[in-house]
Scaffold this motif. Structure first.
Motif, PDB file in Angstrom:
ATOM      1  N   GLN A 106       0.825  -1.200   0.000  1.00 36.59           N
ATOM      2  CA  GLN A 106       0.000   0.000   0.000  1.00 36.59           C
ATOM      3  C   GLN A 106       0.864   1.256   0.000  1.00 36.59           C
ATOM      4  OE1 GLN A 106      -2.883  -0.662  -0.819  1.00 36.59           O
ATOM      5  NE2 GLN A 106      -4.213  -1.459   0.789  1.00 36.59           N
ATOM      6  N   THR A 107       0.257   2.372  -0.349  1.00 36.75           N
ATOM      7  CA  THR A 107       0.974   3.641  -0.442  1.00 36.75           C
ATOM      8  C   THR A 107       0.937   4.434   0.849  1.00 36.75           C
ATOM      9  OG1 THR A 107       0.494   3.782  -2.813  1.00 36.75           O
ATOM     10  CG2 THR A 107       1.081   5.842  -1.719  1.00 36.75           C
ATOM     11  N   VAL A 108      -0.156   4.330   1.598  1.00 36.56           N
ATOM     12  CA  VAL A 108      -0.367   5.187   2.769  1.00 36.56           C
ATOM     13  C   VAL A 108      -0.635   4.340   4.009  1.00 36.56           C
ATOM     14  CG1 VAL A 108      -1.785   7.027   3.782  1.00 36.56           C
ATOM     15  CG2 VAL A 108      -1.335   7.010   1.310  1.00 36.56           C
ATOM     16  N   GLY A 109       0.006   4.715   5.104  1.00 33.14           N
ATOM     17  CA  GLY A 109      -0.340   4.189   6.425  1.00 33.14           C
ATOM     18  C   GLY A 109      -0.754   5.370   7.271  1.00 33.14           C
ATOM     19  N   ILE A 110      -2.013   5.419   7.705  1.00 37.43           N
ATOM     20  CA  ILE A 110      -2.539   6.626   8.354  1.00 37.43           C
ATOM     21  C   ILE A 110      -3.415   6.279   9.550  1.00 37.43           C
ATOM     22  CG2 ILE A 110      -4.555   6.705   6.798  1.00 37.43           C
ATOM     23  CD1 ILE A 110      -4.346   9.791   6.915  1.00 37.43           C
ATOM     24  N   VAL A 111      -3.378   7.145  10.557  1.00 37.74           N
ATOM     25  CA  VAL A 111      -4.350   7.085  11.645  1.00 37.74           C
ATOM     26  C   VAL A 111      -5.549   7.911  11.197  1.00 37.74           C
ATOM     27  CG1 VAL A 111      -4.832   7.684  14.034  1.00 37.74           C
ATOM     28  CG2 VAL A 111      -2.609   6.740  13.424  1.00 37.74           C
ATOM     29  N   ASN A 112      -6.687   7.253  11.004  1.00 37.57           N
ATOM     30  CA  ASN A 112      -7.846   7.911  10.401  1.00 37.57           C
ATOM     31  C   ASN A 112      -8.684   8.664  11.439  1.00 37.57           C
ATOM     32  OD1 ASN A 112      -9.368   5.988  11.766  1.00 37.57           O
ATOM     33  ND2 ASN A 112      -9.807   4.762   9.939  1.00 37.57           N
ATOM     34  N   GLU A 113      -9.841   9.186  10.973  1.00 37.27           N
ATOM     35  CA  GLU A 113     -10.684  10.003  11.841  1.00 37.27           C
ATOM     36  C   GLU A 113     -11.297   9.195  12.994  1.00 37.27           C
ATOM     37  OE1 GLU A 113     -13.078   8.327   8.477  1.00 37.27           O
ATOM     38  OE2 GLU A 113     -11.187   9.432   8.670  1.00 37.27           O
ATOM     39  N   LYS A 114     -11.302   7.874  12.876  1.00 38.94           N
ATOM     40  CA  LYS A 114     -11.783   7.011  13.961  1.00 38.94           C
ATOM     41  C   LYS A 114     -10.651   6.628  14.915  1.00 38.94           C
ATOM     42  CE  LYS A 114     -15.474   4.942  11.163  1.00 38.94           C
ATOM     43  NZ  LYS A 114     -16.000   3.668  10.602  1.00 38.94           N
ATOM     44  N   ASN A 115      -9.496   7.227  14.703  1.00 36.54           N
ATOM     45  CA  ASN A 115      -8.320   6.975  15.527  1.00 36.54           C
ATOM     46  C   ASN A 115      -7.783   5.560  15.366  1.00 36.54           C
ATOM     47  OD1 ASN A 115      -6.618   8.587  17.027  1.00 36.54           O
ATOM     48  ND2 ASN A 115      -7.431   7.947  18.996  1.00 36.54           N
ATOM     49  N   GLU A 116      -7.994   5.006  14.165  1.00 35.36           N
ATOM     50  CA  GLU A 116      -7.508   3.667  13.841  1.00 35.36           C
ATOM     51  C   GLU A 116      -6.378   3.774  12.827  1.00 35.36           C
ATOM     52  OE1 GLU A 116     -11.920   1.525  13.962  1.00 35.36           O
ATOM     53  OE2 GLU A 116     -11.134   2.424  12.107  1.00 35.36           O
ATOM     54  N   PHE A 117      -5.380   2.922  12.952  1.00 35.66           N
ATOM     55  CA  PHE A 117      -4.330   2.877  11.945  1.00 35.66           C
ATOM     56  C   PHE A 117      -4.752   1.956  10.816  1.00 35.66           C
ATOM     57  CE2 PHE A 117      -0.534   0.918  10.028  1.00 35.66           C
ATOM     58  CZ  PHE A 117       0.032   2.069   9.499  1.00 35.66           C
ATOM     59  N   ILE A 118      -4.717   2.478   9.589  1.00 35.26           N
ATOM     60  CA  ILE A 118      -5.097   1.676   8.431  1.00 35.26           C
ATOM     61  C   ILE A 118      -4.066   1.849   7.322  1.00 35.26           C
ATOM     62  CG2 ILE A 118      -7.582   1.786   8.915  1.00 35.26           C
ATOM     63  CD1 ILE A 118      -7.758   3.913   6.642  1.00 35.26           C
ATOM     64  N   LEU A 119      -3.960   0.848   6.469  1.00 37.74           N
ATOM     65  CA  LEU A 119      -3.169   0.915   5.249  1.00 37.74           C
ATOM     66  C   LEU A 119      -4.124   1.146   4.095  1.00 37.74           C
ATOM     67  CD1 LEU A 119      -0.857  -2.147   5.997  1.00 37.74           C
ATOM     68  CD2 LEU A 119      -0.190   0.267   6.094  1.00 37.74           C
ATOM     69  N   SER A 120      -3.750   2.028   3.186  1.00 34.51           N
ATOM     70  CA  SER A 120      -4.671   2.357   2.090  1.00 34.51           C
ATOM     71  C   SER A 120      -3.925   2.727   0.836  1.00 34.51           C
ATOM     72  CB  SER A 120      -5.610   3.514   2.502  1.00 34.51           C
ATOM     73  OG  SER A 120      -4.923   4.751   2.460  1.00 34.51           O
ATOM     74  N   ASN A 121      -4.679   2.797  -0.249  1.00 33.78           N
ATOM     75  CA  ASN A 121      -4.149   3.359  -1.484  1.00 33.78           C
ATOM     76  C   ASN A 121      -4.023   4.875  -1.304  1.00 33.78           C
ATOM     77  OD1 ASN A 121      -4.126   0.867  -2.885  1.00 33.78           O
ATOM     78  ND2 ASN A 121      -6.315   1.043  -3.265  1.00 33.78           N
ATOM     79  N   ALA A 122      -3.512   5.539  -2.315  1.00 34.73           N
ATOM     80  CA  ALA A 122      -3.340   6.995  -2.259  1.00 34.73           C
ATOM     81  C   ALA A 122      -4.661   7.676  -1.900  1.00 34.73           C
ATOM     82  CB  ALA A 122      -2.812   7.502  -3.589  1.00 34.73           C
TER      83      ALA A 122
END
Length: 243
Positions: free
Chosen positions: A223-239
């Protein structure tokens, strides 16, 4: 076969320090970069004591100095670098009109200028090298407008867009460009970027070890992005940004 190395900037403390320990656990030779000689040497000794077969090189460099940035990369051209991690960063908090302009300049020099120069030089040399990875450490603030941290947020927007754009440009190349966007982390960085002590009770802070585990998950993914999202969860995602 030549030795392969992982480069980590800002390795003397916090996320960079814990990331170095994580890569040592993967038995990776490393080139560790920071301004602080004592802390970097202590980390080198700690890793080599536990993993005596690893080659751990330290480089002292102030990434706010553009001349040193170019000199640093030139000094590493003799090594085969399979992964380059731009982790070094500078912050500032408070309304922009109240920020010290010298600190804003450092944010631009380290977060934007040094990251761009080192990313570009690495991509030029390794775009067609199988298995090569560039990982730039941005922030969850690099995907929102963070009032009270506008300069830092803007600098990390730059890092996020730069890296996602590189990933798109490199879709047919061998090298993968990735961006890590963690949330607020319990490191000395927080105290250094604020003129006043933060009320930590108001924040859910990640430990540097946890954020290093996020980076390792991104490193091991496609994946391109590893981010802590608005739910405060770490996720791997595409751009995330549109191309």
């Amino acid at each position: 076969m030549s030795k392969k190395y992982t480069v980590i900037t800002g390795a003397s403390s916090g996320i960079g320090y814990e990331t170095a320990l994580a890569f040592a656990g993967k038995e990776k030779n490393m080139i560790l970069i920071a301004r602080r000689t004592e802390q970097l040497t202590e980390l080198q000794k700690r890793i080599q004591k536990q993993y005596p077969t690893l080659d751990i090189i330290v480089k002292i460099s102030d990434l706010s100095d553009k001349k040193q940035v170019y000199g640093l990369y030139e000094s590493l051209k003799q090594y085969d670098i399979e992964t380059w991690i731009n982790n070094a960063g500078v912050g500032a908090s408070g309304a922009l009109m109240n920020n010290d302009l010298k600190q804003i300049e450092r944010i631009i020099q380290v977060n934007i200028e040094a990251t761009t120069i080192l990313s570009t030089l690495y991509v030029k040399d390794y775009a067609n090298v199988q298995g090569a990875q560039l990982i730039n450490v941005s922030s969850a603030m690099g995907y929102v407008i963070a009032l009270g941290n506008v300069a830092y947020s803007a600098s990390k927007f730059f890092v996020s867009v730069l890296t996602e754009g590189l990933a798109a440009e490199l879709k047919d190349a061998e090298l993968q460009a990735k961006v890590l966007a963690p949330a607020l982390t319990a490191t000395a960085f927080i105290q250094q970027s604020s003129d006043s002590e933060l009320d930590y009770k108001n924040y859910q802070l990640r430990s540097p070890q946890e954020v290093a585990s996020y980076l390792m998950a991104l490193y091991e993914s496609t994946q391109t992005v590893g981010i802590v999202n608005e739910k405060n969860e770490f996720i791997l995602s595409n751009a995330i940004f549109p191309v």
